[in-house]
Structures are given as structure tokens and as C-alpha cells.
Design an enzyme around this catalytic site. Structure first.
Site, PDB file in Angstrom:
ATOM      1  N   GLU A 140       1.099  -1.352   0.197  1.00 17.94           N
ATOM      2  CA  GLU A 140      -0.161  -0.180   0.235  1.00 17.94           C
ATOM      3  C   GLU A 140       1.067   1.145   0.262  1.00 17.94           C
ATOM      4  N   HIS A 143       2.755   1.530   3.239  1.00 19.12           N
ATOM      5  CA  HIS A 143       2.766   0.368   4.293  1.00 19.12           C
ATOM      6  C   HIS A 143       3.825  -0.680   2.898  1.00 19.12           C
ATOM      7  N   SER A 145       7.103  -2.538   3.128  1.00 19.88           N
ATOM      8  CA  SER A 145       8.052  -3.213   4.206  1.00 19.88           C
ATOM      9  C   SER A 145       7.651  -3.672   5.486  1.00 19.88           C
ATOM     10  N   LEU A 247       4.696 -14.968  -1.367  1.00 19.75           N
ATOM     11  CA  LEU A 247       6.210 -14.749  -1.304  1.00 19.75           C
ATOM     12  C   LEU A 247       7.384 -15.292  -1.374  1.00 19.75           C
ATOM     13  N   LEU A 346      31.579  -2.117 -21.369  1.00 17.48           N
ATOM     14  CA  LEU A 346      31.675  -1.891 -22.724  1.00 17.48           C
ATOM     15  C   LEU A 346      31.337   0.137 -23.156  1.00 17.48           C
ATOM     16  N   GLU A 371       9.408  -7.902  -3.912  1.00 15.01           N
ATOM     17  CA  GLU A 371       9.306  -9.456  -3.147  1.00 15.01           C
ATOM     18  C   GLU A 371      10.492  -8.808  -1.828  1.00 15.01           C
ATOM     19  N   GLY A 372      10.208  -7.368  -1.166  1.00 16.02           N
ATOM     20  CA  GLY A 372      11.567  -7.613  -0.106  1.00 16.02           C
ATOM     21  C   GLY A 372      12.497  -7.143  -0.592  1.00 16.02           C
ATOM     22  N   THR A 373      13.172  -5.644   0.555  1.00 17.86           N
ATOM     23  CA  THR A 373      14.210  -5.109  -0.261  1.00 17.86           C
ATOM     24  C   THR A 373      15.135  -5.626   0.332  1.00 17.86           C
ATOM     25  N   PHE A 391      12.784  -6.529  13.866  1.00 20.16           N
ATOM     26  CA  PHE A 391      11.184  -5.858  13.224  1.00 20.16           C
ATOM     27  C   PHE A 391      10.418  -5.236  14.220  1.00 20.16           C
TER      28      PHE A 391
HETATM   29  P1  TGC Z   1       5.966 -12.190  11.595  1.00 19.64           P
HETATM   30  O1  TGC Z   1       4.883 -11.494  12.760  1.00 19.64           O
HETATM   31  O2  TGC Z   1       7.193 -12.192  10.737  1.00 19.64           O
HETATM   32  O3  TGC Z   1       5.073 -12.906  10.488  1.00 19.64           O
HETATM   33  C1  TGC Z   1       3.909 -12.948  10.250  1.00 19.64           C
HETATM   34  C2  TGC Z   1       3.297 -14.772   9.992  1.00 19.64           C
HETATM   35  O4  TGC Z   1       3.683 -15.817   8.414  1.00 19.64           O
HETATM   36  C3  TGC Z   1       4.829 -16.169   8.793  1.00 19.64           C
HETATM   37  N1  TGC Z   1       5.918 -15.797   8.223  1.00 19.64           N
HETATM   38  C4  TGC Z   1       5.947 -16.401   6.494  1.00 19.64           C
HETATM   39  N2  TGC Z   1       4.714 -17.434   6.187  1.00 19.64           N
HETATM   40  C5  TGC Z   1       5.098 -17.901   4.748  1.00 19.64           C
HETATM   41  N3  TGC Z   1       6.608 -17.186   4.091  1.00 19.64           N
HETATM   42  C6  TGC Z   1       7.523 -16.134   4.320  1.00 19.64           C
HETATM   43  N4  TGC Z   1       8.042 -15.953   3.882  1.00 19.64           N
HETATM   44  C7  TGC Z   1       7.412 -16.297   6.325  1.00 19.64           C
HETATM   45  N5  TGC Z   1       7.363 -15.200   7.015  1.00 19.64           N
HETATM   46  C8  TGC Z   1       6.611 -15.099   7.832  1.00 19.64           C
HETATM   47  C9  TGC Z   1       5.303 -16.182  10.620  1.00 19.64           C
HETATM   48  O5  TGC Z   1       5.465 -16.964  11.091  1.00 19.64           O
HETATM   49  C10 TGC Z   1       3.134 -15.588  11.337  1.00 19.64           C
HETATM   50  O6  TGC Z   1       3.201 -17.119  11.286  1.00 19.64           O
HETATM   51  P2  TGC Z   1       2.633 -16.942  12.611  1.00 19.64           P
HETATM   52  O7  TGC Z   1       1.034 -18.354  12.387  1.00 19.64           O
HETATM   53  O8  TGC Z   1       3.673 -17.002  13.533  1.00 19.64           O
HETATM   54  O9  TGC Z   1       1.365 -15.864  12.311  1.00 19.64           O
HETATM   55  O10 TGC Z   1       5.679 -11.120  10.449  1.00 19.64           O
HETATM   56  P3  TGC Z   1       6.242  -8.813  10.465  1.00 19.64           P
HETATM   57  O11 TGC Z   1       4.927  -8.532  10.370  1.00 19.64           O
HETATM   58  O12 TGC Z   1       7.019  -8.695  11.388  1.00 19.64           O
HETATM   59  O13 TGC Z   1       7.142  -8.898   8.841  1.00 19.64           O
HETATM   60  C11 TGC Z   1       8.245  -9.404   8.887  1.00 19.64           C
HETATM   61  C12 TGC Z   1       8.633  -9.379   6.806  1.00 19.64           C
HETATM   62  C13 TGC Z   1       8.822  -7.860   7.502  1.00 19.64           C
HETATM   63  C14 TGC Z   1       9.730 -10.379   7.351  1.00 19.64           C
HETATM   64  C15 TGC Z   1       7.805  -9.446   6.548  1.00 19.64           C
HETATM   65  O14 TGC Z   1       6.566  -8.572   6.381  1.00 19.64           O
HETATM   66  C16 TGC Z   1       8.112  -9.264   5.556  1.00 19.64           C
HETATM   67  O15 TGC Z   1       8.792  -9.863   4.460  1.00 19.64           O
HETATM   68  N6  TGC Z   1       8.858  -7.783   4.289  1.00 19.64           N
HETATM   69  C17 TGC Z   1       9.075  -7.788   3.457  1.00 19.64           C
HETATM   70  C18 TGC Z   1       7.369  -7.145   2.462  1.00 19.64           C
HETATM   71  C19 TGC Z   1       7.235  -7.737   0.693  1.00 19.64           C
HETATM   72  O16 TGC Z   1       8.377  -8.506   0.356  1.00 19.64           O
HETATM   73  N7  TGC Z   1       6.654  -7.757   0.300  1.00 19.64           N
HETATM   74  C20 TGC Z   1       6.439  -7.606  -1.165  1.00 19.64           C
HETATM   75  C21 TGC Z   1       4.402  -7.121  -1.280  1.00 19.64           C
HETATM   76  S1  TGC Z   1       4.600  -8.826  -3.120  1.00 19.64           S
HETATM   77  C22 TGC Z   1       5.763  -7.990  -4.574  1.00 19.64           C
HETATM   78  O17 TGC Z   1       6.674  -7.419  -4.664  1.00 19.64           O
HETATM   79  C23 TGC Z   1       5.335  -8.730  -5.476  1.00 19.64           C
HETATM   80  S2  TGC Z   1       6.757  -7.797  -6.876  1.00 19.64           S
HETATM   81  C24 TGC Z   1       5.959  -8.840  -8.172  1.00 19.64           C
HETATM   82  C25 TGC Z   1       6.604  -9.254  -9.649  1.00 19.64           C
HETATM   83  O18 TGC Z   1       6.784  -8.212 -10.112  1.00 19.64           O
HETATM   84  O19 TGC Z   1       8.280  -9.829  -9.364  1.00 19.64           O
HETATM   85  P1  FAD Z   2      10.208   1.262   2.473  1.00 17.66           P
HETATM   86  O1  FAD Z   2       9.175   0.002   2.992  1.00 17.66           O
HETATM   87  O2  FAD Z   2       8.819   2.900   2.543  1.00 17.66           O
HETATM   88  O3  FAD Z   2      11.015   1.090   1.943  1.00 17.66           O
HETATM   89  C1  FAD Z   2      12.530   2.493   1.938  1.00 17.66           C
HETATM   90  C2  FAD Z   2      13.442   2.163   2.720  1.00 17.66           C
HETATM   91  O4  FAD Z   2      13.805   1.590   3.769  1.00 17.66           O
HETATM   92  C3  FAD Z   2      14.309   0.666   2.269  1.00 17.66           C
HETATM   93  O5  FAD Z   2      15.595   1.331   1.833  1.00 17.66           O
HETATM   94  C4  FAD Z   2      14.077  -1.249   3.029  1.00 17.66           C
HETATM   95  O6  FAD Z   2      14.764  -1.213   3.047  1.00 17.66           O
HETATM   96  C5  FAD Z   2      14.378   0.209   4.548  1.00 17.66           C
HETATM   97  N1  FAD Z   2      13.804   0.135   5.525  1.00 17.66           N
HETATM   98  C6  FAD Z   2      11.981  -0.361   5.680  1.00 17.66           C
HETATM   99  N2  FAD Z   2      12.062  -1.258   6.734  1.00 17.66           N
HETATM  100  C7  FAD Z   2      12.981  -0.959   7.395  1.00 17.66           C
HETATM  101  C8  FAD Z   2      13.944  -1.316   8.902  1.00 17.66           C
HETATM  102  N3  FAD Z   2      13.123  -1.882   9.412  1.00 17.66           N
HETATM  103  N4  FAD Z   2      15.396  -1.912   9.007  1.00 17.66           N
HETATM  104  C9  FAD Z   2      16.088  -0.936   7.969  1.00 17.66           C
HETATM  105  N5  FAD Z   2      15.827  -0.659   6.677  1.00 17.66           N
HETATM  106  C10 FAD Z   2      13.930  -0.985   6.654  1.00 17.66           C
HETATM  107  N6  FAD Z   2       3.802  -5.418  -4.072  1.00 17.66           N
HETATM  108  C11 FAD Z   2       2.495  -5.538  -4.415  1.00 17.66           C
HETATM  109  O7  FAD Z   2       2.080  -6.401  -3.446  1.00 17.66           O
HETATM  110  N7  FAD Z   2       1.926  -6.219  -5.426  1.00 17.66           N
HETATM  111  C12 FAD Z   2       3.047  -6.262  -6.763  1.00 17.66           C
HETATM  112  O8  FAD Z   2       2.790  -6.477  -7.587  1.00 17.66           O
HETATM  113  C13 FAD Z   2       4.357  -5.182  -6.718  1.00 17.66           C
HETATM  114  N8  FAD Z   2       4.948  -5.343  -7.872  1.00 17.66           N
HETATM  115  C14 FAD Z   2       5.817  -4.378  -7.806  1.00 17.66           C
HETATM  116  C15 FAD Z   2       7.185  -3.670  -9.035  1.00 17.66           C
HETATM  117  C16 FAD Z   2       7.472  -2.769  -9.218  1.00 17.66           C
HETATM  118  C17 FAD Z   2       8.430  -2.665 -10.133  1.00 17.66           C
HETATM  119  C18 FAD Z   2       7.820  -2.082  -7.896  1.00 17.66           C
HETATM  120  C19 FAD Z   2       8.973  -1.211  -7.386  1.00 17.66           C
HETATM  121  C20 FAD Z   2       7.285  -2.548  -6.569  1.00 17.66           C
HETATM  122  C21 FAD Z   2       6.391  -3.540  -6.612  1.00 17.66           C
HETATM  123  N9  FAD Z   2       6.026  -3.994  -5.506  1.00 17.66           N
HETATM  124  C22 FAD Z   2       4.908  -4.765  -5.750  1.00 17.66           C
HETATM  125  C23 FAD Z   2       5.646  -3.192  -4.770  1.00 17.66           C
HETATM  126  C24 FAD Z   2       6.690  -3.287  -3.349  1.00 17.66           C
HETATM  127  O9  FAD Z   2       6.682  -4.721  -2.827  1.00 17.66           O
HETATM  128  C25 FAD Z   2       8.303  -2.945  -2.205  1.00 17.66           C
HETATM  129  O10 FAD Z   2       7.965  -1.500  -2.970  1.00 17.66           O
HETATM  130  C26 FAD Z   2       8.656  -3.038  -1.359  1.00 17.66           C
HETATM  131  O11 FAD Z   2       8.615  -4.097  -0.445  1.00 17.66           O
HETATM  132  C27 FAD Z   2       9.386  -2.191  -0.438  1.00 17.66           C
HETATM  133  O12 FAD Z   2       7.872  -1.042   0.114  1.00 17.66           O
HETATM  134  P2  FAD Z   2       8.464   0.893  -0.303  1.00 17.66           P
HETATM  135  O13 FAD Z   2       8.889   0.710  -1.732  1.00 17.66           O
HETATM  136  O14 FAD Z   2       7.149   0.857   0.117  1.00 17.66           O
HETATM  137  O15 FAD Z   2       9.530   0.372   0.565  1.00 17.66           O
END
Ligand code: TGC
Ligand code: FAD
Length: 392
Positions: A140, A143, A145, A247, A346, A371-373, A391
């Protein structure tokens, strides 16, 4: 790049770790990329246009949901085959791999894993064939990370829920017929649901002005009192583990994909270093250029082996989310390094569309963020090895 002569580096004979079937699958995807992606991708990226025609093509090739069982339209394949497919697609372009990752791991996987039998039968075959394109809404505006803080909400209205909120940075959104969306219910529990284009109050505005992943369509998802029938809620999961589980599957594919982008840049730089003459000799004869190539192939080789091992653990059902996180972070870091070094090698040609290097380099800036920075993945490994949560 119409004349695509790509051959992958294999310094430690990693190919010997793959089965004949896995190599056959990899080569089929490579051939597709050479024929259908390489000739067009630079033009689409320069115009920031999404090559819509790839959706049914990727479906026909089996790149959507390769590990989903065949009875739902998937490929019933193993995780190494899936990884090799993603490697080859991202060798073409990260945006093409993104299209496949989102469809397979972020849309088909949750419907398969958390959905009802009716939902599986209704959506999976059409998503597998590419008749429908899907997207995944977790992030969002405030929201990223920290998805646990999401503000999107559903309110129970008997036979349906009413959804309000917004998602940002959503890959495939402007072209998707189907969206898997995560929002909190009145008890504050995260729920997954399937939205379809055309539902009243649901819009998908396009995100413009990206310097990265230009051939991938990105957009917002806006929910203004959207009535979602209860049969569209994913019944078999609640809480953040639902989206995070998806993820893990997608991050695994990215780990392999990024190595594909790195391989393409290494291959290009190696060829160029043998052909480009300065000071009366090929630049590949200079020690500083050899250092770059040596480091590039070393990093690629390390990432190949890491991916193979994590893939083997995935096949055995033993890979942890933290291990997959390490592979995603490493693949991105290797590609980040290799693409930048290749671009330097290059010279001026490295900034043009004559070569794929700058496009890959720019793409990886997104891949290392979504998918997580990089830093979030470092903290996931940090938590895993110390047992201490940075966290909270
Ligand atoms: P936390 O309290 O640690 O966990 C909550 C619950 O989730 C479980 N869990 C997982 N389960 C499966 N796979 C994982 N990787 C998991 N990580 C945690 C955990 O066991 C717990 O389960 P339960 O049963 O106890 O409830 O959660 P938190 O709020 O402290 O967050 C942890 C953190 C920071 C690692 C997580 O929020 C995170 O990974 N943040 C990064 C966000 C992210 O990756 N966003 C991606 C959006 S989608 C995207 O970017 C698509 S791009 C697609 C493309 O174009 O290819
Ligand atoms: P923020 O969370 O605001 O982070 C900003 C900076 O702060 C980063 O450097 C981060 O590492 C740092 N930071 C944050 N928290 C901490 C901490 N606790 N400790 C230390 N450093 C921290 N999302 C979807 O849901 N679906 C999609 O299909 C999807 N596709 C995407 C496609 C593109 C091209 C891009 C750019 C993003 C996409 N995303 C999607 C979103 C993507 O997953 C987020 O951009 C990413 O998770 C980071 O969130 P943010 O951009 O809000 O950065």
C-alpha cells in the site's frame, strides 16, 4: 537484439546437476526467448510498453504455475525446472519473468493453496493458459516493507463483504482480469480475496514514469466500496502468513531469474571484451578488464550453486522461508554487481539499447527492491541466525 547468440556460463559444470528433462525445459524456454523476446524487448522497454502478446505465449510454454498440478492446468514440474524457466525468462528481461512470477506464484499459488475447489476449477486453468492475467495486491502507499500495517479493510454485509482501500506498485495490474487482494477484516485479521475486473468501484490506474522494468505494466488497485461476494474470499488462510507464503514461492523464482540477467550481462561483456580493440589490442587482454570478468563469473557460479541447493531442498519440502530469502537477496546482489560491471566494460555502448546491459541493470533496481528489499532480507537472515527480531 535480433541476433541473440546467448550461451550461459557454466564454470563449475553445474549443468551436470540437472536431469535431462530439466535441461530440455530450460532449452525450450531459451529458444522461446531468442525467437519471441530478444527481437522485440528493447523496443517495448524504450517505449515503456507491455508486450501483451507474451501472456498466451507464456501460457502455452507452461511458464504459468509450473509446479501446480496438471489437473488444474499447471505443469506438475519440480522446483529446479521452475527455477530454470525463470532464469531463462529473466535472461530475456526481468519484466517478462515478473509477469510469469506474479501469475504463477502470487496468483495461481494462493488460489491453489488457500482456495476452495470451486475457485481452483474456475480460475486456475484460465490463468495457466494465459487466457486471463492476474495480479497480487499487498503493498500500500504507506505500507511496503511492513505489510502487517495495511489499511485496506473489508466489512461483512451478509452474503458479501465491502472492500475499501488502495494498493500501490502492483505488477500486471493495468492488464489483469483477476486480482488476489489482501485486506483486514473487522477483527483485524488479514484475509485474501479474488477480485475480477468489472466489479463496481474497482479500478487499476497505470503507474507512469518508471526508469526500471519499463516493459512490465505496473499500476494501483483502488477499492471504492467494492462488493466482493463471500465465495470470492480465500477460505483456507488468514493472517500475514497467507501473503508471505506466496512471497516465498515468488522469491525462489527471483533467485534464479536474477542469475539469468547476470548471465546475459556477463556473456555480452565477455564477447565485447574479445572484439573491442583499444591501444591496439582487445580490451579483454587488460588486467583490469580480466579482474571484472573473473569476479563476475565467480559470483554467478556461487549464485548458481546456491539456487541449485535451495531448489533441491524445495523439491524435498525442506527449504525454509529464510533460506529462500537468502537466495533472493544473493541473486539480486550478484545481478546488481555483474550488470554494473558489464555496463562499464562496454564503455559508451553500454548505455545504449544496442546491447541488453543497461536495460538489465535498470531492471535489477526494481528486483532488488520488490518482494522484500535487500535490507529486509538481511534482517530476515539476521533474525534466523540470532533468534532476535529486529522488526519488533
Ligand atoms: P511475522 O510476525 O514475522 O510473520 C507473520 C506470520 O507469517 C509467517 N511468515 C511466513 N510464512 C511464509 N513465508 C514467509 N516468508 C514468512 N515470513 C513470516 C510467520 O511465521 C507468522 O506466522 P504466524 O502463524 O505466527 O502468524 O511478520 P512481520 O509483520 O514481523 O513481518 C516480517 C517481514 C518484515 C519479514 C515481512 O513483513 C516481509 O517480508 N516484508 C517485506 C514485504 C514484501 O516482501 N512485500 C512484497 C510485496 S509483493 C511484490 O513485491 C511482488 S513483485 C512481483 C514481481 O513483479 O515479480
Ligand atoms: P519502504 O518499505 O518504504 O522502504 C524504504 C527503505 O527503508 C528501504 O530501503 C527499506 O529497506 C528500508 N526499511 C524499511 N523498513 C526497515 C527496517 N525495519 N530496517 C531497516 N531498513 C528498513 N507489491 C505488491 O504487493 N505487488 C506487486 O505486484 C508489486 N510489484 C512491484 C513492482 C515494482 C516495479 C516495484 C518497484 C514494486 C512492486 N511492489 C509490489 C512493491 C514492493 O514489494 C515494495 O516496493 C517493497 O516491498 C518495498 O516497499 P516500499 O517501496 O514501500 O519501501
Amino acid at each position: 537484439m535480433a541476433n541473440d547468440q546467448f550461451q550461459h556460463p557454466d564454470y563449475l559444470l553445474v549443468d551436470e546437476l540437472f536431469t535431462e528433462e530439466q535441461i530440455m525445459i530450460r532449452d525450450a524456454v531459451r529458444q522461446y526467448v531468442k525467437q519471441e523476446i530478444s527481437p522485440i524487448i528493447e523496443d517495448y522497454a524504450q517505449r515503456a510498453a507491455f508486450p501483451e502478446q507474451i501472456v498466451p505465449q507464456l501460457g502455452a510454454l507452461g511458464c504459468f504455475g509450473p509446479t501446480i498440478p496438471a489437473e488444474y492446468g499447471g505443469g506438475s514440474l519440480d522446483y529446479i525446472s521452475y527455477g530454470l524457466m525463470m532464469q531463462e525468462l529473466e535472461r530475456g528481461d526481468s519484466g517478462v519473468r515478473s509477469t510469469a512470477s506474479v501469475q504463477g506464484s502470487l496468483v495461481m499459488f494462493p488460489i491453489y493453496e488457500y482456495g476452495s475447489e470451486e475457485q481452483r476449477r474456475k480460475y486456475l486453468p484460465k490463468l495457466a493458459s494465459g487466457e486471463w492475467l492476474g495480479c497480487f495486491g499487498l503493498t500500500e502507499p504507506n505500507h511496503g516493507s511492513n505489510p502487517a500495517g495495511m489499511l485496506s479493510r473489508i466489512v461483512d454485509k451478509g452474503d458479501h463483504v465491502v472492500l475499501n482501500g488502495a494498493k500501490m506498485w502492483i505488477s500486471n495490474a493495468p492488464y489483469a482480469q483477476v486480482a488476489v487482494v489482501w485486506a483486514k477484516d473487522e477483527a483485524g485479521k488479514i484475509r485474501g480475496m479474488i477480485l475480477e475486473r468489472g466489479m463496481e468501484g474497482f479500478t487499476t490506474p497505470t503507474t507512469h514514469g518508471k526508469w526500471s522494468l519499463r516493459a512490465s505494466a505496473t499500476g494501483e488497485l483502488v477499492f471504492d466500496n467494492v462488493k466482493v461476494p463471500k465465495e470470492n474470499l480465500l477460505p483456507n488462510v488468514s493472517g500475514l502468513k497467507g501473503p508471505l507464503g506466496c512471497l516465498t514461492k515468488a522469491r525462489y523464482g527471483i533467485a534464479w531469474g536474477t542469475v539469468g540477467a547476470a548471465m546475459d550481462c556477463y556473456h555480452t561483456a565477455l564477447q565485447y571484451s574479445k572484439e573491442r580493440i583499444q591501444f591496439d589490442r582487445p580490451i579483454g587482454g587488460f588486467q583490469l578488464q580480466q579482474k571484472k570478468l573473473a569476479e563476475m563469473v565467480t559470483e554467478i557460479t556461487k549464485a548458481q550453486l546456491l539456487n541449485w541447493r535451495v531448489g533441491t531442498l524445495m523439491n524435498e519440502g525442506r527449504a525454509t522461508a529464510a533460506q529462500v530469502s537468502m537466495a533472493k537477496r544473493t541473486g539480486c546482489e550478484v545481478a546488481h554487481f555483474v550488470c554494473r560491471e558489464a555496463r562499464q566494460m562496454l564503455g559508451g555502448m553500454g548505455i545504449t539499447g544496442e546491447f541488453p546491459v543497461m536495460r538489465h541493470m535498470m531492471n535489477i533496481e526494481s528486483v532488488i527492491t520488490y518482494e522484500g528489499t535487500h535490507d529486509i532480507h538481511l534482517l530476515i537472515t539476521g533474525m534466523d541466525v540470532t533468534g532476535l527480531n529486529a522488526f519488533k
